[in-house]
Each structure stands twice: as structure tokens, then as C-alpha cells.
Scaffold this active site. Sequence first.
Site, PDB file in Angstrom:
ATOM      1  N   ARG A   1       8.266   5.172   1.592  1.00 45.63           N
ATOM      2  CA  ARG A   1       9.127   5.549   2.718  1.00 45.63           C
ATOM      3  C   ARG A   1       9.242   6.988   2.566  1.00 45.63           C
ATOM      4  O   ARG A   1       9.553   7.908   3.172  1.00 45.63           O
ATOM      5  CB  ARG A   1      10.751   5.083   2.542  1.00 45.63           C
TER       6      ARG A   1
ATOM      7  N   GLN B   1       8.017  -9.651   8.047  1.00 49.23           N
ATOM      8  CA  GLN B   1       9.418  -8.719   6.871  1.00 49.23           C
ATOM      9  C   GLN B   1      10.138  -7.777   7.370  1.00 49.23           C
ATOM     10  O   GLN B   1      10.846  -7.171   7.011  1.00 49.23           O
ATOM     11  CB  GLN B   1       8.899  -8.669   5.707  1.00 49.23           C
TER      12      GLN B   1
ATOM     13  N   HIS C   1       3.952   2.124  -8.157  1.00 49.19           N
ATOM     14  CA  HIS C   1       3.253   0.951  -8.109  1.00 49.19           C
ATOM     15  C   HIS C   1       2.324   0.566  -9.562  1.00 49.19           C
ATOM     16  O   HIS C   1       1.753  -0.577 -10.128  1.00 49.19           O
ATOM     17  CB  HIS C   1       2.718   0.376  -6.868  1.00 49.19           C
TER      18      HIS C   1
ATOM     19  N   LEU D   1      10.576   3.946 -11.200  1.00 48.04           N
ATOM     20  CA  LEU D   1      10.389   5.021 -11.365  1.00 48.04           C
ATOM     21  C   LEU D   1      10.966   6.341 -10.587  1.00 48.04           C
ATOM     22  O   LEU D   1      10.944   6.012  -9.228  1.00 48.04           O
ATOM     23  CB  LEU D   1       8.540   5.358 -11.272  1.00 48.04           C
TER      24      LEU D   1
ATOM     25  N   GLY E   1       0.772  -1.603   0.469  1.00 49.25           N
ATOM     26  CA  GLY E   1      -0.348   0.253  -0.064  1.00 49.25           C
ATOM     27  C   GLY E   1       1.120   1.405   0.074  1.00 49.25           C
ATOM     28  O   GLY E   1       1.889   1.440  -0.648  1.00 49.25           O
TER      29      GLY E   1
ATOM     30  N   LEU F   1       0.617   3.841  -2.007  1.00 50.91           N
ATOM     31  CA  LEU F   1       0.790   3.442  -3.677  1.00 50.91           C
ATOM     32  C   LEU F   1       0.893   5.348  -4.086  1.00 50.91           C
ATOM     33  O   LEU F   1       0.451   6.173  -3.749  1.00 50.91           O
ATOM     34  CB  LEU F   1      -0.626   3.055  -4.458  1.00 50.91           C
ATOM     35  N   HIS F   2       2.276   4.690  -5.215  1.00 48.81           N
ATOM     36  CA  HIS F   2       2.753   5.904  -5.811  1.00 48.81           C
ATOM     37  C   HIS F   2       2.571   5.625  -7.289  1.00 48.81           C
ATOM     38  O   HIS F   2       2.482   4.032  -7.662  1.00 48.81           O
ATOM     39  CB  HIS F   2       4.387   6.261  -4.828  1.00 48.81           C
ATOM     40  N   GLN F   3       3.437   6.351  -7.918  1.00 51.35           N
ATOM     41  CA  GLN F   3       3.287   6.076  -9.381  1.00 51.35           C
ATOM     42  C   GLN F   3       4.290   5.281  -9.715  1.00 51.35           C
ATOM     43  O   GLN F   3       3.616   4.224 -10.696  1.00 51.35           O
ATOM     44  CB  GLN F   3       4.064   7.496 -10.078  1.00 51.35           C
TER      45      GLN F   3
ATOM     46  N   ASP G   1      13.211  -2.351  -5.585  1.00 51.78           N
ATOM     47  CA  ASP G   1      13.660  -3.913  -4.832  1.00 51.78           C
ATOM     48  C   ASP G   1      14.753  -4.545  -5.327  1.00 51.78           C
ATOM     49  O   ASP G   1      14.006  -5.800  -5.594  1.00 51.78           O
ATOM     50  CB  ASP G   1      12.703  -3.856  -3.626  1.00 51.78           C
TER      51      ASP G   1
HETATM   52  O1  PAF Z   1       8.289  -4.569  -1.598  1.00 51.00           O
HETATM   53  C1  PAF Z   1       6.430  -5.025  -1.172  1.00 51.00           C
HETATM   54  O2  PAF Z   1       5.729  -4.282  -1.352  1.00 51.00           O
HETATM   55  C2  PAF Z   1       6.613  -6.203  -0.460  1.00 51.00           C
HETATM   56  O3  PAF Z   1       7.954  -6.078   0.251  1.00 51.00           O
HETATM   57  C3  PAF Z   1       5.908  -7.374  -0.654  1.00 51.00           C
HETATM   58  C4  PAF Z   1       7.086  -8.060  -2.636  1.00 51.00           C
HETATM   59  C5  PAF Z   1       4.287  -7.195  -1.085  1.00 51.00           C
HETATM   60  C6  PAF Z   1       5.859  -8.412   0.411  1.00 51.00           C
HETATM   61  O4  PAF Z   1       5.297  -8.350   1.566  1.00 51.00           O
END
Ligand code: PAF
Length: 289
Positions: A190, A61, A37, A179, A31, A33-35, A153
Amino acid sequence: MYLFKRKDDLRRFLTSAREKGATTGFVPTMGALHQGHLSLIHRARQECSLVVCSIFVNPTQFNDPADFEKYPITIEKDIQLLTATGADALLLPSVAEMYPEGPGTPGPRYDFGELETVLEGRYRPGHFQGVGRIVHKLLDIVQPQRLFMGQKDLQQCLVVKHLLKLIGSPAEMIICPTLREPDGLAMSSRNMRLGPAERNNAVALYKALCYVRDHLGGPTSLPEVVAAARLQLQSAKFDIDYLDVIAVREDGAVLFPQAPVSGLPMYAVVAASMKGSPVRLIDNLLMNG
Ligand code: PAF
């Protein structure tokens, strides 16, 4: 867009869509979300007849509980953006829905090899096991033909590619370009946590990567180029976890070459936070190809 809070409801929806011949593209997210995503959703929209997104801030995680607590949550806006971008279905589960066993209960152990002990793996112990655990669960539910993730990532992409092999998933991994904001800062959820002065200064991260790219292969050796880029970043008041140049082998293994290598993609990779800031930023840039 259909919104599912229960995995079994999504499973039923997808079974019926598959029976009608749908090809499923999946974009897992946490979530905020930005451009960046949304570019994954766009790409999935181009390549698949059914686009599924998930939003789940995955507790297993986060090696730093404060990072988990402060992770930005903008659900209403995210739903609007996904609807406008053309996603067909959103999975928005609770922690209990994804972890009926309890997130504190140890999960399966995935063998990601050295990927787990270098770079992010070194600085975020347990992080990739948590990523593997949730992505495995999500893939079991969605069973996509294609999985869309962002190059921002990079190491996570390599880990998930490895996971697909480990669990025998037929999903094809599509790694989409990072992007960037107009000044070059990589888009990231972040970034929302940066104050205005920090946000302006954050571009130093991208500049350090560009410095490496622009000087690699010249008269200065790779270790010297990297050392100069580290100094630049430190002068911009960053504490550096790592700034390195890696080469990625066909099998996903990461090498740390001391000179440019031909035939393998090379990336400058960085993780750093500004002095006094709890926000840790990562980025990477392709050096060749
Ligand atoms: O990159 C992310 O947003 C997260 O690490 C993911 C792949 C959705 C797993 O929680």
C-alpha cells in the site's frame, strides 16, 4: 520458476514433487511484491526444498470496494522478482479459478472468536472471514509443510494460526520479521499508493510505536504512554483507527493490559490514515523479548 494458472495443474506438480520427497514451503501473497515478501521467499528457500508462492488479490477480504479496485498490480515485475529470488512455482489464478462458486456466494463461517471483533476485525468487518476462506482454499491446493507469513500483519498471522487448528492443517506457521525502509516505515504494497509528501510523513506511524516501546515500563503508566503516542500521531495529521498495546496469549488470544505483563509477548499496534488520504496503513512493534 513454473507458473500455474490452474490449481489442478499445480496440484499434479506438487503431488509428483512430494513423491520425490520434497518439503513444501508456501508464501501466499496478493502481489505488488516488495523486499518484505522476498524475505519470506528467502526464508522458505532456506528451510524447504520446494518454494511455492501465490499471487491472488482476493476479493472476499476487501470490506472496502475502492481499496480492492485500487490495490496495486505489478505482475510482470513480481514474476521477475520471484524468479530472481528462487521461488520454484507461482500460482497466479483468476477469480473464477479460486471461486468457481462465485466470490459473492457466502463461504464457510470460521469461528475466530474475539480475534474477529478487535483491532482490524472491528474496523474491517468480514475481512478475516475472507482471509480464512482464501487461505483455506490455497492450503488445500498446496498442502505445504510450512507456511511463511509476515509479522507486519500480526493479527492476520494469529487468525491464520487459528485457521490451521480449525481445519486440522498440519502446516507449521512461520512468522517472519517486518522489513522496514531506512526511515523505519514498514514495507507494504500500500506504500506505493502514497504521494511523496504522504510517504515522508508516514514514518510518524513507526515513530509513535517506538515512542511507546521506549516509554513502557518507565514512570508513566501504559495508558498515559499510549495517549501521548496517539497525540503525536494526530499532530502528524493522522486519523487513528487504533493505537493500542496488546499482549498475545499462547493460544493466540489478544489481551489489552493496563500495565506491562511479563511472560507474554506485548506489541504496540496501530492502524491509521493521513487526513484526506484513502490509504490506510497498519504496523506493529514488539515491546519486550
Ligand atoms: O497478506 C496477504 O497478502 C493476504 O491477506 C493473503 C494472506 C495472501 C490472503 O489473501
